[in-house]
Design a protein around this motif. Sequence first.
Motif, mmCIF file in Angstrom:
data_model
loop_
_atom_site.group_PDB
_atom_site.id
_atom_site.type_symbol
_atom_site.label_atom_id
_atom_site.label_comp_id
_atom_site.label_asym_id
_atom_site.label_seq_id
_atom_site.Cartn_x
_atom_site.Cartn_y
_atom_site.Cartn_z
ATOM 1 N N THR A 24 -58.422 62.803 43.733
ATOM 2 C CA THR A 24 -58.883 62.350 42.421
ATOM 3 C C THR A 24 -57.707 61.658 41.737
ATOM 4 O OG1 THR A 24 -58.275 64.419 41.335
ATOM 5 C CG2 THR A 24 -60.527 64.252 42.174
ATOM 6 N N PRO A 25 -57.966 60.836 40.773
ATOM 7 C CA PRO A 25 -56.878 60.093 40.127
ATOM 8 C C PRO A 25 -56.136 60.873 39.040
ATOM 9 C CG PRO A 25 -58.978 59.339 39.298
ATOM 10 C CD PRO A 25 -59.280 60.335 40.384
ATOM 11 N N VAL A 26 -56.019 62.184 39.191
ATOM 12 C CA VAL A 26 -55.360 62.999 38.179
ATOM 13 C C VAL A 26 -53.896 62.570 37.993
ATOM 14 C CG1 VAL A 26 -54.584 65.340 37.625
ATOM 15 C CG2 VAL A 26 -56.866 64.984 38.512
ATOM 16 N N LEU A 27 -53.158 62.482 39.088
ATOM 17 C CA LEU A 27 -51.747 62.101 38.977
ATOM 18 C C LEU A 27 -51.572 60.655 38.564
ATOM 19 C CD1 LEU A 27 -49.947 63.938 41.897
ATOM 20 C CD2 LEU A 27 -49.803 64.383 39.479
ATOM 21 N N TRP A 29 -53.397 59.058 36.439
ATOM 22 C CA TRP A 29 -53.531 59.065 34.979
ATOM 23 C C TRP A 29 -52.283 59.635 34.314
ATOM 24 C CZ3 TRP A 29 -58.963 61.686 35.155
ATOM 25 C CH2 TRP A 29 -59.909 60.744 35.541
ATOM 26 N N LEU A 30 -51.755 60.718 34.869
ATOM 27 C CA LEU A 30 -50.549 61.315 34.290
ATOM 28 C C LEU A 30 -49.351 60.383 34.401
ATOM 29 C CD1 LEU A 30 -50.812 65.039 35.426
ATOM 30 C CD2 LEU A 30 -51.019 64.135 33.117
ATOM 31 N N PHE A 31 -49.204 59.740 35.543
ATOM 32 C CA PHE A 31 -48.093 58.807 35.714
ATOM 33 C C PHE A 31 -48.223 57.628 34.756
ATOM 34 C CE2 PHE A 31 -46.085 59.643 40.118
ATOM 35 C CZ PHE A 31 -46.059 60.999 39.864
ATOM 36 N N ALA A 32 -49.439 57.130 34.563
ATOM 37 C CA ALA A 32 -49.650 56.037 33.617
ATOM 38 C C ALA A 32 -49.371 56.491 32.189
ATOM 39 C CB ALA A 32 -51.077 55.514 33.736
ATOM 40 N N LEU A 33 -49.720 57.720 31.880
ATOM 41 C CA LEU A 33 -49.479 58.259 30.547
ATOM 42 C C LEU A 33 -47.992 58.321 30.234
ATOM 43 C CD1 LEU A 33 -50.853 59.657 28.059
ATOM 44 C CD2 LEU A 33 -50.397 61.804 29.212
ATOM 45 N N PHE A 34 -47.198 58.693 31.228
ATOM 46 C CA PHE A 34 -45.757 58.815 31.032
ATOM 47 C C PHE A 34 -45.000 57.528 31.326
ATOM 48 C CE2 PHE A 34 -46.826 63.359 31.861
ATOM 49 C CZ PHE A 34 -46.517 63.808 30.581
ATOM 50 N N GLY A 35 -45.702 56.480 31.738
ATOM 51 C CA GLY A 35 -45.071 55.195 31.961
ATOM 52 C C GLY A 35 -44.327 55.084 33.280
ATOM 53 N N ILE A 36 -44.666 55.902 34.232
ATOM 54 C CA ILE A 36 -43.992 55.835 35.530
ATOM 55 C C ILE A 36 -45.000 55.512 36.630
ATOM 56 C CG2 ILE A 36 -42.031 57.302 34.968
ATOM 57 C CD1 ILE A 36 -43.535 59.665 36.168
ATOM 58 N N SER A 37 -45.939 54.635 36.305
ATOM 59 C CA SER A 37 -46.992 54.323 37.264
ATOM 60 C C SER A 37 -46.492 53.517 38.457
ATOM 61 C CB SER A 37 -48.142 53.594 36.571
ATOM 62 O OG SER A 37 -47.671 52.429 35.942
ATOM 63 N N LEU A 39 -44.482 54.595 40.523
ATOM 64 C CA LEU A 39 -44.293 55.582 41.584
ATOM 65 C C LEU A 39 -45.597 56.007 42.258
ATOM 66 C CD1 LEU A 39 -41.696 57.880 39.797
ATOM 67 C CD2 LEU A 39 -41.262 56.113 41.493
ATOM 68 N N VAL A 40 -46.725 55.486 41.805
ATOM 69 C CA VAL A 40 -48.017 55.892 42.345
ATOM 70 C C VAL A 40 -48.116 55.565 43.836
ATOM 71 C CG1 VAL A 40 -50.506 55.407 42.242
ATOM 72 C CG2 VAL A 40 -49.223 55.774 40.154
ATOM 73 N N GLY A 41 -47.497 54.512 44.274
ATOM 74 C CA GLY A 41 -47.554 54.135 45.681
ATOM 75 C C GLY A 41 -46.898 55.135 46.608
ATOM 76 N N TYR A 42 -46.014 55.954 46.085
ATOM 77 C CA TYR A 42 -45.304 56.946 46.896
ATOM 78 C C TYR A 42 -45.975 58.311 46.907
ATOM 79 C CZ TYR A 42 -41.629 53.467 46.723
ATOM 80 O OH TYR A 42 -40.917 52.302 46.830
#
Length: 69
Positions: A24-27, A29-37, A39-42
């Motif tokens: 699910t896209p939980v992380l 969303w959290l990464f986007a919220l904190f501005g570190i999106s 890193l989503v590819g890793y």
Amino acid sequence: MKNGNRLIKIGAIGGVITALCCFTPVLVWLFALFGISALVGYLDYVLFPMLAMFLVFLVIGFVQRRRAK
């Protein structure tokens, strides 16, 4: 027997949480919220091995509990 039950709990709880973050896209969303999106590819490099590790804990816990009986 105490150690087997503990491994089962750790494996089950960790597996469920990791599976939720994997499938699910939980992380995301959290990464986007904190501005570190960026890193989503890793995430796949971390989450799939974690899921496998928790499932191994679960299996080891079941084996230990079965041997104790």
